[in-house]
Design an enzyme around this catalytic site. Structure first.
Site, short mmCIF file in Angstrom:
data_model
loop_
_atom_site.label_atom_id
_atom_site.label_comp_id
_atom_site.label_asym_id
_atom_site.label_seq_id
_atom_site.Cartn_x
_atom_site.Cartn_y
_atom_site.Cartn_z
CD GLU A 188 -2.56 -1.55 2.51
OE1 GLU A 188 -2.48 -0.46 3.77
OE2 GLU A 188 -3.51 -2.25 2.51
CG ASP A 233 -6.85 -2.58 0.12
OD1 ASP A 233 -7.70 -2.86 0.76
OD2 ASP A 233 -5.57 -2.97 1.19
CB SER A 279 -1.24 -7.52 -4.99
OG SER A 279 -1.73 -6.61 -4.21
#
Length: 520
Positions: free
Chosen positions: A10, A91, A98
């Protein structure tokens, strides 16, 4: 077995010209702009196999009673499968990359670094649209230029994750795995820490510490990833054949700029899991208070703090990591490289932590900050906080990490060409090859995708393909089929030729499901 692994990062995001702009909106701009300008894949995420609240200890809090259908450019949930088989999405108010599934630590390090280039391109795409006065999102103004950081703290008390994932056997006793890993996770920060100015969650105390994440852990074991975090996360969401595998969802590490730190983070952990599954006993390393010790280790820049073990001994973090190193065994050349570098770094840290500034993030950053401190600049000076943040800037023209690389003061392991290639090409030896290659070639026909599925437009209907086997659908098995196909119908025909059938096929005319067993 092959220990497939990957990372989830992130990224920190900001808009310097409009600091109050919602990071949910700006993150959505980044993902949707990248999808629009780099790939035809605007697919939804297929949530059918998702179970983030299923716990390895045997219970399931169930987030979904029905599978949600979310548009790929929805604000706060935008999603795209990239050409390399990764997932790039929004997210928790952050753009997250990812990585695709990799079979070894070196490849996983390269594909982790490729995420920085994906984010850098997304920021460039946003800026290009802004300069043209174009908004990629309906009912929103053009997004102003973005700054993106590969770090874990916002300086205001919040932390965002850099997670690791390792496939392991469901036969492995989870309690044994957990107790063996906790001392390792507590101590490995002396190698993988990214460095942080400030002590405490909100940085309420002056000081510099080794890890960005250490102060945010409050339990030994927990399902939570945003509050009450545990050193070992218990999520039981294998993203694979659940009968045979689990996925160790590891949230206790930092986001690394250093390729050495990333390589060792993944490689050391892989070797320790290998040893646990081989029956190696680590119970003698149990700590009396792991939650306190992860902070103690992070706050001690001299690495002389002695951790209290349950059997009464007191050992430093380096001592404990040396025991782990002595008990693991390599099975391939990547493992051997990990073990050699692991030992070399431990030797350097034992001699003088600052002899690792060319290898590790935390010592490299501390050397930059300490240079000012030694000249009388207080740790509270905003200039030093800027250095702390600017080290993690992914823009090579602004990043202090990249400046160190250019000056030869920080060593790298992978070439720029390797990393650039990893942005466009999936790993050849995992199912990521199929996901990435199909997304790149037939992006407009990808309706939805996940780690375990792909739903494609096919003629007058849709076909849902299962990809449960992480070692399946590789370049060797499906590469030629994808290359030879000019339509998704031809792709499906080619796959059927090697025994891969859609899990179901739905026509637009009658919506009937034809259930077929998945084989390959």
């Amino acid at each position: 077995m092959t220990r497939y692994m990957g990372t989830e990062t992130e990224y920190g995001i900001s808009t310097p010209s409009d600091p109050g702009l919602s990071p949910i909106v700006t993150s959505t701009h980044a993902v949707v702009a990248y999808a629009a300008m780099n790939t035809g894949a605007r697919s939804r995420w297929d949530y059918e196999e998702e179970s983030p609240l299923k716990d390895s200890r045997g219970f399931d809090l169930r987030r979904y009673h029905t599978v949600p259908v979310v548009e790929p450019d929805a604000v706060g949930i935008a999603n795209v499968v990239t050409a390399n088989g990764a997932r790039f999405y929004v997210d928790h108010a952050h753009p997250e990359y990812s990585s695709p599934e990799c079979s070894n630590a070196y490849d996983a390090m390269v594909y982790d670094a490729a995420g920085d280039l994906v984010l850098l391109k997304a920021a460039a795409d946003v800026q290009s649209l802004y300069e043209e006065g174009v908004s990629i999102l309906k009912h929103h103004d053009p997004c102003p230029p973005l700054k993106i950081y590969k770090n874990n703290v916002d300086g205001k008390g919040a932390s965002y994750g850099a997670h690791e994932n390792y496939q392991y056997s469901r036969k492995t006793d989870f309690d044994v795995l957990t107790q063996a890993l906790i001392p390792f996770f507590v101590t490995r920060n002396i190698i993988i820490g990214a460095g942080r100015l400030g002590i405490g969650e909100a940085g309420e105390q002056e000081g510099f510490q080794i890890s960005q994440r250490a102060d945010y852990f409050h339990q030994e074991i927990s399902l939570e990833t945003t509050l009450n975090r545990g050193i070992v996360n218990t999520r039981d969401e294998p993203h694979a054949n659940a009968v045979h595998f689990r996925r160790l969802h590891t949230i206790v590490g930092d986001a690394n700029m250093s390729q050495t730190s990333t390589f060792l983070k993944l490689g050391m952990t892989k070797l320790v899991i290998d040893a646990i599954e081989a029956g190696v006993d680590f119970s003698d390393l149990r700590l009396t208070d792991p939650v306190a010790e992860i902070k103690n280790v992070s706050h001690d820049l001299t690495l002389t703090h002695e951790l209290s073990l349950a059997d009464g001994r007191r050992l430093t973090a380096g001592d404990i990591l040396r025991v782990y190193l002595d008990r693991v065994d390599p099975i391939d050349q990547v493992d051997e490289r990990v073990m050699t570098l692991w030992g070399e770094v431990l030797d350097l840290l034992a001699d003088d932590p600052m002899t690792t500034t060319h290898l590790l993030d935390w010592t490299a950053k501390w050397a930059l900050i300490k240079g000012y401190v030694d000249r009388g600049v207080p740790l509270s000076d905003p200039k030093l906080k800027l250095i702390d943040l600017q080290y993690h800037d992914i823009d090579p023209t602004k990043s202090l990490y990249h400046a160190l690389v250019r000056k030869g003061r920080m060593l790298t392991m992978a070439s720029e060409e390797e990393i650039e290639n990893a942005v466009l090409t999936p790993p050849a030896d995992s199912r990521a090859w199929f996901r990435g290659a199909v997304s790149a070639k037939f992006g407009e026909d990808v309706i939805a995708a996940s780690w375990q599925t792909m739903i494609l437009k096919a003629g007058e209907g849709t076909a849902r393909l299962a990809t449960n086997d992480v070692d399946g659908m590789t370049r060797e098995t499906v590469g030629a089929i994808i290359d030879d196909a000019s339509t998704t119908e031809e792709l499906l025909t080619g796959l059927q030729g090697i025994g891969v059938e859609p899990a179901h096929y739905v026509t637009h005319h009658n919506k009937n499901h034809i259930n077929k067993p998945h084989q390959h």
